[in-house]
Write a protein that holds these residues in place. Structure first.
Motif, PDB file in Angstrom:
ATOM      1  N   VAL A 152      56.929  67.291 101.289  1.00 11.28           N
ATOM      2  CA  VAL A 152      57.980  68.239 100.943  1.00 11.28           C
ATOM      3  C   VAL A 152      58.049  68.308  99.425  1.00 11.28           C
ATOM      4  CG1 VAL A 152      59.323  67.826 103.049  1.00 11.28           C
ATOM      5  CG2 VAL A 152      59.793  66.479 100.989  1.00 11.28           C
ATOM      6  N   ASP A 153      58.861  69.216  98.921  1.00  7.18           N
ATOM      7  CA  ASP A 153      58.912  69.417  97.475  1.00  7.18           C
ATOM      8  C   ASP A 153      59.923  68.539  96.771  1.00  7.18           C
ATOM      9  OD1 ASP A 153      57.003  71.747  96.972  1.00  7.18           O
ATOM     10  OD2 ASP A 153      58.209  72.478  98.645  1.00  7.18           O
ATOM     11  N   GLY A 154      60.837  67.930  97.514  1.00  3.67           N
ATOM     12  CA  GLY A 154      61.793  67.059  96.852  1.00  3.67           C
ATOM     13  C   GLY A 154      62.953  66.701  97.744  1.00  3.67           C
ATOM     14  N   ILE A 155      63.850  65.912  97.161  1.00  3.72           N
ATOM     15  CA  ILE A 155      65.074  65.527  97.846  1.00  3.72           C
ATOM     16  C   ILE A 155      66.190  65.489  96.815  1.00  3.72           C
ATOM     17  CG2 ILE A 155      64.584  63.047  97.576  1.00  3.72           C
ATOM     18  CD1 ILE A 155      65.996  62.590 100.268  1.00  3.72           C
ATOM     19  N   VAL A 156      67.326  66.077  97.141  1.00  4.13           N
ATOM     20  CA  VAL A 156      68.501  66.028  96.270  1.00  4.13           C
ATOM     21  C   VAL A 156      69.326  64.832  96.718  1.00  4.13           C
ATOM     22  CG1 VAL A 156      70.594  67.204  95.514  1.00  4.13           C
ATOM     23  CG2 VAL A 156      68.491  68.519  95.894  1.00  4.13           C
ATOM     24  N   LEU A 157      69.486  63.889  95.805  1.00  4.98           N
ATOM     25  CA  LEU A 157      70.131  62.628  96.159  1.00  4.98           C
ATOM     26  C   LEU A 157      70.742  62.023  94.896  1.00  4.98           C
ATOM     27  CD1 LEU A 157      70.179  60.973  98.894  1.00  4.98           C
ATOM     28  CD2 LEU A 157      68.403  59.546  97.870  1.00  4.98           C
ATOM     29  N   PRO A 158      71.918  61.412  95.002  1.00  2.41           N
ATOM     30  CA  PRO A 158      72.503  60.761  93.819  1.00  2.41           C
ATOM     31  C   PRO A 158      71.667  59.561  93.380  1.00  2.41           C
ATOM     32  CG  PRO A 158      74.164  61.095  95.530  1.00  2.41           C
ATOM     33  CD  PRO A 158      72.834  61.363  96.159  1.00  2.41           C
ATOM     34  N   HIS A 159      71.831  59.178  92.144  1.00  3.41           N
ATOM     35  CA  HIS A 159      71.216  57.945  91.665  1.00  3.41           C
ATOM     36  C   HIS A 159      71.799  56.757  92.434  1.00  3.41           C
ATOM     37  CE1 HIS A 159      68.829  59.215  88.174  1.00  3.41           C
ATOM     38  NE2 HIS A 159      69.736  60.177  88.021  1.00  3.41           N
ATOM     39  N   GLY A 160      70.982  55.735  92.577  1.00  5.13           N
ATOM     40  CA  GLY A 160      71.435  54.520  93.237  1.00  5.13           C
ATOM     41  C   GLY A 160      70.723  54.216  94.532  1.00  5.13           C
ATOM     42  N   TYR A 161      69.842  55.135  94.967  1.00  2.92           N
ATOM     43  CA  TYR A 161      69.147  54.960  96.244  1.00  2.92           C
ATOM     44  C   TYR A 161      67.631  54.869  96.083  1.00  2.92           C
ATOM     45  CZ  TYR A 161      73.673  56.538  97.980  1.00  2.92           C
ATOM     46  OH  TYR A 161      75.007  56.670  98.216  1.00  2.92           O
ATOM     47  N   LEU A 162      67.070  55.559  95.090  1.00  2.00           N
ATOM     48  CA  LEU A 162      65.623  55.621  94.915  1.00  2.00           C
ATOM     49  C   LEU A 162      65.226  55.030  93.567  1.00  2.00           C
ATOM     50  CD1 LEU A 162      64.880  59.246  96.193  1.00  2.00           C
ATOM     51  CD2 LEU A 162      64.921  57.123  97.502  1.00  2.00           C
ATOM     52  N   THR A 163      64.031  54.485  93.518  1.00  2.00           N
ATOM     53  CA  THR A 163      63.456  53.987  92.274  1.00  2.00           C
ATOM     54  C   THR A 163      61.975  54.363  92.238  1.00  2.00           C
ATOM     55  OG1 THR A 163      62.937  51.839  93.290  1.00  2.00           O
ATOM     56  CG2 THR A 163      65.048  52.029  92.118  1.00  2.00           C
ATOM     57  N   ASP A 164      61.418  54.311  91.044  1.00  3.83           N
ATOM     58  CA  ASP A 164      59.974  54.504  90.855  1.00  3.83           C
ATOM     59  C   ASP A 164      59.483  55.863  91.332  1.00  3.83           C
ATOM     60  OD1 ASP A 164      59.837  51.892  89.864  1.00  3.83           O
ATOM     61  OD2 ASP A 164      59.590  51.071  91.878  1.00  3.83           O
ATOM     62  N   LEU A 165      60.349  56.882  91.283  1.00  2.00           N
ATOM     63  CA  LEU A 165      59.947  58.251  91.586  1.00  2.00           C
ATOM     64  C   LEU A 165      60.436  59.162  90.463  1.00  2.00           C
ATOM     65  CD1 LEU A 165      60.794  58.575  95.402  1.00  2.00           C
ATOM     66  CD2 LEU A 165      58.509  58.633  94.395  1.00  2.00           C
ATOM     67  N   PRO A 166      59.665  60.199  90.113  1.00  2.00           N
ATOM     68  CA  PRO A 166      60.143  61.128  89.086  1.00  2.00           C
ATOM     69  C   PRO A 166      61.389  61.866  89.565  1.00  2.00           C
ATOM     70  CG  PRO A 166      58.127  61.939  90.106  1.00  2.00           C
ATOM     71  CD  PRO A 166      58.330  60.560  90.624  1.00  2.00           C
ATOM     72  N   PHE A 167      62.267  62.193  88.622  1.00  2.00           N
ATOM     73  CA  PHE A 167      63.519  62.868  88.989  1.00  2.00           C
ATOM     74  C   PHE A 167      63.989  63.765  87.858  1.00  2.00           C
ATOM     75  CE2 PHE A 167      64.812  58.958  86.862  1.00  2.00           C
ATOM     76  CZ  PHE A 167      65.823  59.395  86.012  1.00  2.00           C
ATOM     77  N   LEU A 168      64.879  64.666  88.225  1.00  2.00           N
ATOM     78  CA  LEU A 168      65.539  65.556  87.278  1.00  2.00           C
ATOM     79  C   LEU A 168      67.040  65.434  87.503  1.00  2.00           C
ATOM     80  CD1 LEU A 168      65.577  68.023  85.258  1.00  2.00           C
ATOM     81  CD2 LEU A 168      65.530  69.481  87.304  1.00  2.00           C
ATOM     82  N   ASP A 169      67.781  65.038  86.480  1.00  2.00           N
ATOM     83  CA  ASP A 169      69.232  64.979  86.611  1.00  2.00           C
ATOM     84  C   ASP A 169      69.785  66.389  86.783  1.00  2.00           C
ATOM     85  OD1 ASP A 169      69.724  62.204  86.474  1.00  2.00           O
ATOM     86  OD2 ASP A 169      69.464  62.232  84.295  1.00  2.00           O
TER      87      ASP A 169
END
Length: 321
Positions: A152-169
Motif C-alpha cells: 500500500v502507499d502508506g498509513i496515517v497514524l500518530p507517533h508512538g506506534y511505529l519506528t524505523d519507517l520514513p514518515f511525514l508529520d
C-alpha cells in the motif's frame, strides 16, 4: 537461489484465475468475474490443482469450501497481484493531470473523517483520474506495518506506534472528554478524581493498541474502569449517550460525531499531550515520483486541516451541546 527458470515455466496469468477462484469459491462465478468461459476456468483450476497437488476448492453439497492450503494462499495471492499491479503502474515521469492511478492508504475512522476528505477534494481539481482507496487499519496491521506497507502507499497514524519507517508529520490535534449531557460531571465540572471513578468507553485497549491519552492516564496512576471497548472513534459517542460513561475523542472529530445531541465535550482536567499525526510508508516508495506527489498532497491537506483546527480552538468550537 535462481528462480528465473522456474518462473519462466509458469503461466503467471494463472494468478488472476487463482485469485478469482479463491474469492468466488465457484468456477462459474469466477468465470463470470473474469469474462471467460466456464471451460476455460475449469482448465485453469485443473492446472492449478496439478501444480499445488491440492484440490483448492472442495465440494460441499451445492457449494465449495477452500482447502487448508487455499485458505493460506488467499492473502498471499491478493498481495502478490496488488504488488504486480503497482509495478506496472510505475511511470518514468509523473503528471497528475493525466495520471490514472489508485493510491491505497490505511487509516483509522478518525483520519477517514478528517484528512481523507480534504485529500480527495484537493486531488479532484489537479488529478481528476487519480483514485484513492482509504482502508481502515487494525491492530494486526499496525503491529506488522513493516510488511503490510509494502503493498500500500502508506498509513496515517500518530507517533508512538511505529519506528524505523520514513514518515511525514501532518497535523496535531487535542484530546477531548465526551459525556452525556445529563452526566453530573457536566454541570459541576470534571475533576481529576472523576476520571478514576468513572465508567469509561475506550477505543483500543491492548498492549500495542491504545490511545496516547489513555496511556497518559496510566502514567499518572489512574486506572480507568473500562465498561466497553469500541474500535471506532466515530461510534464511541453512541456508547456514552444517556449513560454515566465518559470517553476520549479528538477535537477534530467532534463536528462529525453521530448522536451529537445529548453529548457534551469537556476539556480534560490534566495537560494532555497533543496527538501528533503522521503519514508513514515503506522505504520501497522513497524514490517514486507519484508517491512524492502523494506526500505533498497529504501535506497540503494537513495544512488546511491545521488551519481549521486553529480557528476552532480560537473560537472554542466545535463543541456539541
Amino acid at each position: 537461489m535462481n528462480t528465473t527458470g522456474s518462473l519462466s515455466r509458469l503461466d503467471l496469468n494463472l494468478l488472476i484465475s487463482l485469485d478469482a477462484l479463491l474469492t468466488e469459491r465457484s468456477v462459474s462465478r469466477a468465470a463470470h468475474r473474469l469474462h471467460l468461459s466456464q471451460p476455460s476456468l475449469s482448465a485453469a483450476l485443473a492446472r492449478l490443482r496439478t501444480h499445488f497437488s491440492d484440490p483448492l476448492l472442495v465440494r460441499r453439497g451445492n457449494s465449495h469450501d477452500l482447502s487448508p492450503l487455499a485458505l493460506r494462499l488467499v492473502d498471499q495471492v491478493s498481495a502478490t497481484l496488488e504488488g504486480a499491479r503497482r509495478i506496472f503502474e510505475e511511470q518514468a515521469e509523473w503528471d497528475p493531470a493525466t495520471a490514472n492511478r489508485e493510491f491505497s492508504v490505511y487509516m483509522s475512522d478518525y483520519a477517514l473523517c478528517t484528512i481523507a476528505p480534504v485529500v480527495a477534494r484537493i486531488a479532484r481539481s489537479i488529478a481528476p483520474s487519480v483514485r484513492f482507496r482509504f482502508l481502515l487499519h487494525s491492530p494486526a496491521i499496525v503491529d506488522d506495518a513493516s510488511e503490510q506497507l509494502r503493498n500500500v502507499d502508506g498509513i496515517v497514524l500518530p507517533h508512538g506506534y511505529l519506528t524505523d519507517l520514513p514518515f511525514l508529520d501532518l497535523w496535531q490535534d487535542d484530546w477531548m472528554l465526551i459525556a452525556s449531557a445529563d452526566n453530573p460531571i457536566v454541570e459541576r465540572g470534571v475533576e481529576l478524581e472523576d476520571l478514576g471513578a468513572a465508567q469509561w468507553v475506550y477505543t483500543f485497549q491492548t498492549r500495542t493498541a491504545f490511545t496516547s491519552a489513555s496511556r497518559q492516564l496510566q502514567y499518572m496512576g489512574i486506572e480507568p474502569h473500562i465498561a466497553a471497548v469500541v474500535e471506532s472513534f466515530h461510534a464511541l459517542p453512541l456508547f456514552v449517550k444517556d449513560t454515566d460513561r465518559i470517553g476520549l475523542v479528538q477535537r477534530g472529530l467532534l463536528s462529525s460525531l453521530p448522536a451529537q445531541d445529548g453529548i457534551v465535550a469537556l476539556t480534560p482536567p490534566f495537560d494532555v499531550v497533543p496527538l501528533a499525526n503522521a503519514l508513514w510508508w515503506h522505504p520501497v516508495h522513497r524514490g517514486d515520483p507519484a508517491h512524492r506527489w502523494l506526500r505533498d498532497l497529504f501535506a497540503q491537506a494537513a495544512a488546511s486541516l491545521a488551519t481549521d483546527l486553529a480557528r476552532n480552538r480560537k473560537h472554542n468550537q466545535p463543541t456539541p451541546d
